[in-house]
Design a protein around this motif. Sequence first.
Motif, PDB file in Angstrom:
ATOM      1  N   VAL A   1       0.835  -1.146  -0.095  1.00 43.51           N
ATOM      2  CA  VAL A   1       0.039  -0.153   0.086  1.00 43.51           C
ATOM      3  C   VAL A   1       0.933   1.192   0.082  1.00 43.51           C
ATOM      4  O   VAL A   1       1.988   1.201   0.817  1.00 43.51           O
ATOM      5  N   PHE A   2       0.643   2.216  -0.817  1.00 37.98           N
ATOM      6  CA  PHE A   2       1.434   3.312  -0.772  1.00 37.98           C
ATOM      7  C   PHE A   2       0.644   4.375   0.070  1.00 37.98           C
ATOM      8  O   PHE A   2      -0.702   4.703   0.118  1.00 37.98           O
ATOM      9  N   VAL A   3       1.493   5.161   0.950  1.00 36.00           N
ATOM     10  CA  VAL A   3       0.755   6.047   1.743  1.00 36.00           C
ATOM     11  C   VAL A   3       1.264   7.429   1.711  1.00 36.00           C
ATOM     12  O   VAL A   3       2.809   7.537   1.618  1.00 36.00           O
ATOM     13  N   ASP A   4       0.408   8.453   1.640  1.00 36.96           N
ATOM     14  CA  ASP A   4       0.903  10.053   1.530  1.00 36.96           C
ATOM     15  C   ASP A   4       1.412  10.146  -0.159  1.00 36.96           C
ATOM     16  O   ASP A   4       0.790  11.181  -0.796  1.00 36.96           O
TER      17      ASP A   4
ATOM     18  N   GLY B   1       0.511   4.620 -12.155  1.00 40.20           N
ATOM     19  CA  GLY B   1       1.140   3.463 -12.894  1.00 40.20           C
ATOM     20  C   GLY B   1       1.040   1.913 -12.346  1.00 40.20           C
ATOM     21  O   GLY B   1       1.241   0.905 -12.888  1.00 40.20           O
ATOM     22  N   VAL B   2       1.352   2.218 -11.025  1.00 38.84           N
ATOM     23  CA  VAL B   2       1.766   0.919 -10.242  1.00 38.84           C
ATOM     24  C   VAL B   2       0.360   0.749  -9.207  1.00 38.84           C
ATOM     25  O   VAL B   2      -0.401   1.464  -8.609  1.00 38.84           O
ATOM     26  N   GLU B   3      -0.320  -0.264  -9.737  1.00 42.04           N
ATOM     27  CA  GLU B   3      -1.568  -0.809  -9.318  1.00 42.04           C
ATOM     28  C   GLU B   3      -1.880  -1.248  -8.008  1.00 42.04           C
ATOM     29  O   GLU B   3      -1.708  -2.454  -7.636  1.00 42.04           O
ATOM     30  N   VAL B   4      -1.537  -0.483  -7.058  1.00 46.83           N
ATOM     31  CA  VAL B   4      -1.751  -0.672  -5.452  1.00 46.83           C
ATOM     32  C   VAL B   4      -2.535   0.200  -4.786  1.00 46.83           C
ATOM     33  O   VAL B   4      -2.718   1.372  -5.221  1.00 46.83           O
TER      34      VAL B   4
ATOM     35  N   GLN C   1      -9.669  -0.834  -0.735  1.00 43.54           N
ATOM     36  CA  GLN C   1      -9.778   0.289  -1.852  1.00 43.54           C
ATOM     37  C   GLN C   1      -8.875   1.420  -1.444  1.00 43.54           C
ATOM     38  O   GLN C   1      -8.401   1.655  -0.178  1.00 43.54           O
ATOM     39  N   SER C   2      -8.803   2.031  -2.227  1.00 42.99           N
ATOM     40  CA  SER C   2      -7.591   3.428  -2.008  1.00 42.99           C
ATOM     41  C   SER C   2      -8.500   4.544  -1.135  1.00 42.99           C
ATOM     42  O   SER C   2      -9.651   4.392  -1.255  1.00 42.99           O
ATOM     43  N   VAL C   3      -8.035   5.065  -0.311  1.00 44.25           N
ATOM     44  CA  VAL C   3      -8.683   6.158   0.500  1.00 44.25           C
ATOM     45  C   VAL C   3      -7.970   7.534   0.370  1.00 44.25           C
ATOM     46  O   VAL C   3      -6.780   7.614   0.310  1.00 44.25           O
ATOM     47  N   THR C   4      -9.036   8.443   0.302  1.00 40.68           N
ATOM     48  CA  THR C   4      -8.421   9.960   0.296  1.00 40.68           C
ATOM     49  C   THR C   4      -9.110  10.793   1.124  1.00 40.68           C
ATOM     50  O   THR C   4     -10.428  10.536   1.179  1.00 40.68           O
ATOM     51  N   LEU C   5      -8.713  11.347   2.255  1.00 32.84           N
ATOM     52  CA  LEU C   5      -9.005  12.268   3.115  1.00 32.84           C
ATOM     53  C   LEU C   5      -8.723  13.643   2.816  1.00 32.84           C
ATOM     54  O   LEU C   5      -7.838  13.917   2.330  1.00 32.84           O
ATOM     55  N   PRO C   6      -9.776  14.488   3.260  1.00 31.17           N
ATOM     56  CA  PRO C   6      -9.524  15.813   3.110  1.00 31.17           C
ATOM     57  C   PRO C   6      -8.441  16.444   4.025  1.00 31.17           C
ATOM     58  O   PRO C   6      -8.480  16.307   5.326  1.00 31.17           O
ATOM     59  N   ALA C   7      -7.671  17.335   3.542  1.00 32.03           N
ATOM     60  CA  ALA C   7      -6.718  18.374   4.237  1.00 32.03           C
ATOM     61  C   ALA C   7      -7.578  19.558   4.632  1.00 32.03           C
ATOM     62  O   ALA C   7      -8.528  19.826   4.168  1.00 32.03           O
TER      63      ALA C   7
END
Length: 351
Positions: free
Chosen positions: A142-145, A150-153, A313-319
Amino acid sequence: MASIKDVAAAAGVSVATVSRVLNGHPSVSAEARARVMGAVAQLGYRPNAVARSLRTDQTHTLGLVISDVLNPYFTELARSVEEEARALGYSVIIGNADERPELQDHHVRNLLDRRIDGLLVSPTDGGSPLMLDAVRAGTPMVFVDRWIPGVEVPVVRADGRAAVRDLVAHLHRLGHRRLAIIAGPAATTTGSERVEAFRAALAEYGLLLPDAYIGQGDFQAESGRRVTEGFLDLPEPPEVVFAADNLMALGALDAVRARGLRVPDDLALAAFDDIPWFVHTDPPVTAIAQPTGELGRAAVRALVDRIEGRTPQSVTLPARLVVRRSCGEATPTPEITPPTQSPSPVQRSTS
């Protein structure tokens, strides 16, 4: 020697409940936890982590490679990762890339050799063949930040675009028109994304971002100092410097003070990545805050889902914008006015 089944029988609970108690999972009631720990003490039970990993082909260990351990943002991120992992029954091994791609790959290689169950990474650049190979080989990741296009994680990150718009609106309301940015490395997604968000927000007010007002930093304090010195030497210096991370903001503050100048009287300053120190600087720094703890916890949950066969699933949180006093604020909570439909008649470029 007592087994986990013996502990479960003595405590009158399931084997799964014993496992959750021993791994510190918060979902077990206090009464059941007390019975399990009593049985553990009575039977002298001691779990064998090595034997467990050999039986299951799992080590219950996660790897975390962060970009810079000296950056308070990543320190807080690592802490939240470790806490959530422990609650889910995993340990964490941390590697510090120090914003160096070769050191990042060194840590990734070592962690993979240690048979970790999964890997959390905040990439230092956008082109690591080693991580691409690891994903292709089936390593849970998992990528964080930050992320590598193109890398499907799964990616767990904050979206700062709305907060950057709020910042520019706030600065415009205060009367600032010449706004500059200390950018992070263009090879990182956060470095390029923050510049583009800043440029787009300025355009909403009819303002341009000239090349002279874009300084290339590296997410470390010395680059913030160097870029700010260059801004101050311009024939028409900016009124505001927006540093794309906290360490570069501290470097900018040092550069202003070294010239005998003051923030915000001579140069206003704002930052991406709020940190506890910013309330103690003189003046306190207006900054964009990311939900760092939530990001770390969500990243661990996504990785454990992947390890245990679920589809995360990918997670996107607001700043969010935190207004203080480094931009000439009279009060800490000014209203933010929306942009007008027509371009601002005020100067748009210093070029």
